[in-house]
Design an enzyme around this catalytic site. Structure first.
Site, PDB file in Angstrom:
ATOM      1  N   THR A  45       0.854  -1.184   0.000  1.00 19.08           N
ATOM      2  CA  THR A  45       0.000   0.000   0.000  1.00 19.08           C
ATOM      3  C   THR A  45       0.892   1.238   0.000  1.00 19.08           C
ATOM      4  O   THR A  45       2.025   1.186   0.446  1.00 19.08           O
ATOM      5  CB  THR A  45      -0.833  -0.071   1.297  1.00 19.08           C
ATOM      6  OG1 THR A  45      -1.758  -1.129   1.149  1.00 19.08           O
ATOM      7  CG2 THR A  45      -1.542   1.211   1.642  1.00 19.08           C
ATOM      8  N   GLY A  90     -10.521  -2.771   3.466  1.00 18.61           N
ATOM      9  CA  GLY A  90      -9.523  -2.793   4.540  1.00 18.61           C
ATOM     10  C   GLY A  90      -9.536  -1.509   5.348  1.00 18.61           C
ATOM     11  O   GLY A  90     -10.498  -0.730   5.325  1.00 18.61           O
ATOM     12  N   ASP A  91      -8.455  -1.274   6.036  1.00 21.64           N
ATOM     13  CA  ASP A  91      -8.336  -0.082   6.884  1.00 21.64           C
ATOM     14  C   ASP A  91      -8.142   1.206   6.080  1.00 21.64           C
ATOM     15  O   ASP A  91      -8.502   2.293   6.537  1.00 21.64           O
ATOM     16  CB  ASP A  91      -7.124  -0.234   7.806  1.00 21.64           C
ATOM     17  CG  ASP A  91      -5.833  -0.382   6.987  1.00 21.64           C
ATOM     18  OD1 ASP A  91      -5.721  -1.370   6.237  1.00 21.64           O
ATOM     19  OD2 ASP A  91      -4.973   0.521   7.053  1.00 21.64           O
ATOM     20  N   THR A 148      -0.127   1.176   7.006  1.00 21.27           N
ATOM     21  CA  THR A 148      -0.076   0.050   6.071  1.00 21.27           C
ATOM     22  C   THR A 148       0.120  -1.227   6.875  1.00 21.27           C
ATOM     23  O   THR A 148       0.638  -1.197   7.983  1.00 21.27           O
ATOM     24  CB  THR A 148       1.058   0.227   5.043  1.00 21.27           C
ATOM     25  OG1 THR A 148       1.066  -0.922   4.173  1.00 21.27           O
ATOM     26  CG2 THR A 148       2.420   0.355   5.698  1.00 21.27           C
ATOM     27  N   GLY A 149      -0.317  -2.344   6.296  1.00 23.17           N
ATOM     28  CA  GLY A 149      -0.176  -3.611   7.002  1.00 23.17           C
ATOM     29  C   GLY A 149      -1.498  -4.357   7.009  1.00 23.17           C
ATOM     30  O   GLY A 149      -2.344  -4.149   6.131  1.00 23.17           O
TER      31      GLY A 149
HETATM   32  N1  ASP Z   1      -3.679  -2.204   4.827  1.00 15.59           N
HETATM   33  C1  ASP Z   1      -3.984  -2.717   3.529  1.00 15.59           C
HETATM   34  C2  ASP Z   1      -5.243  -3.520   3.621  1.00 15.59           C
HETATM   35  O1  ASP Z   1      -5.393  -4.291   4.539  1.00 15.59           O
HETATM   36  C3  ASP Z   1      -2.901  -3.545   2.918  1.00 15.59           C
HETATM   37  C4  ASP Z   1      -1.493  -3.001   3.013  1.00 15.59           C
HETATM   38  O2  ASP Z   1      -1.259  -2.033   3.722  1.00 15.59           O
HETATM   39  O3  ASP Z   1      -0.574  -3.557   2.372  1.00 15.59           O
HETATM   40  O4  ASP Z   1      -6.049  -3.424   2.725  1.00 15.59           O
END
Ligand code: ASP
Length: 306
Positions: free
Chosen positions: A174, A204-205, A225-226
């Site tokens: 992300t 997602g978040d 991110t995560g």
């Molecule tokens: N946070 C993002 C999600 O869960 C993915 C990412 O940050 O790589 O959609």
């Protein structure tokens, strides 16, 4: 006020052979944002520019290069927030546009709403004169290969992607950006194709205010991110900016937010922060995080931190 920009290109185990692309992609995005800030431009314009550039870069899981969901489609999430007014523009599960962050900005500025999803979001993009694109234009070979590999793994679990030793090699990142401009206005933005092999409709978040991003001129701004399902449970970015309100420095706030996420959910991820005094910081509990930031002399530093 000395302007500042910090951007990220994801937090996870970043494969060695893609380090140069991540460093290059975050570096040019931060540089373009810095050029805007140095000319007296706004934090909102700076973060929109940085995110647009990373959405156009197939290295990252945002715009072109987004991951495919379980039906092989791309559904993208993005948010932009204005720390001066607390205005928000966000899109979720939107398909067939190249720059979700630009659509999020239109939603923030041209409507009474904050978040549009799916088909309605795409229709609004068309109304605003944004170019619609075929999914093929967003789809890269790397993600088709990943999709086929994940189809062979029926027990694949989203959280595994963000664990210190991910079962899925080379998950993509992300993108996010936080800036403060010469007027002291803070903006934050995040854009993503989400998690690989997610269920259709999964959000997602990233587009959720306080989770994927937050900006408030009185405290600071943040982008996350995560593992989205962990980030949203602790409202990671608002947790960080609230910590600044309670006296923590930008670095302490970033460290604290990631610690709370891990202690309360066992989740992995990272965050970038700029506080109202222009201090930038980041923290993560994944093996790597791709970040680039400006120093006080306007030089850009890009690193894969491990
Ligand atoms: N946070 C993002 C999600 O869960 C993915 C990412 O940050 O790589 O959609």
């Amino acid at each position: 006020m000395q302007p500042k920009i910090i951007v990220h290109g994801g937090a996870w185990k970043i494969a060695e052979e893609t380090h140069a692309d991540h460093i290059g992609g975050t570096h040019v995005a931060a540089e373009a944002a810095w050029d805007i800030l140095a000319r007296g431009g706004t934090a909102l314009d700076a973060v929109e520019k940085a995110i647009s550039m990373m959405e156009n870069d197939p290295t990252f899981d945002a715009g072109v290069g987004s991951v495919l969901n379980r039906t092989g489609s791309i559904e993208m999430d993005a948010i932009i927030m204005d720390g001066k007014t607390l205005a928000i523009g966000a899109v979720a599960a939107v398909r067939g546009i190249t720059n979700p962050v630009q659509l999020a900005r239109h939603i923030m500025q041209d409507t009474d709403h904050s978040l549009l999803v799916g088909e309605g979001a795409r229709r609004f993009a068309e109304l605003r004169g944004m170019r619609l694109c075929a999914e093929a234009e967003l789809t890269v070979e790397r993600e088709i290969i990943r999709f086929k590999r994940l189809q062979q793994k029926p027990d694949y679990h989203l959280l595994d992607e963000f664990a210190p030793t991910p079962i899925e090699p080379d998950p993509q990142g992300t993108v996010g950006a936080v800036a403060i401009d010469a007027a002291g206005n803070i903006a934050a933005s995040t854009s993503t194709g989400g998690a690989a092999y997610k269920l259709p409709g999964r959000v997602g978040d990233s587009p959720l205010v306080g989770s994927g991003a937050y900006a408030d001129n009185t405290t600071g701004g943040a982008s996350a991110t995560g593992h989205g399902e962990s980030i949203m449970r602790v409202v990671l970015c608002k947790t960080a900016t609230d910590a600044i309100a309670h006296g923590k420095t930008a670095q302490e706030a970033a460290d604290y937010a990631v610690k709370v996420m891990f202690e309360r959910t066992g989740g992995y991820g990272g965050i970038i922060v700029v506080d109202h005094q222009g201090e930038a910081a980041f923290a993560y509990n994944t093996p790597h995080m791709a970040v680039a930031w400006s120093d006080d002399a306007g030089n850009i530093h890009a690193r894969i931190k491990s």
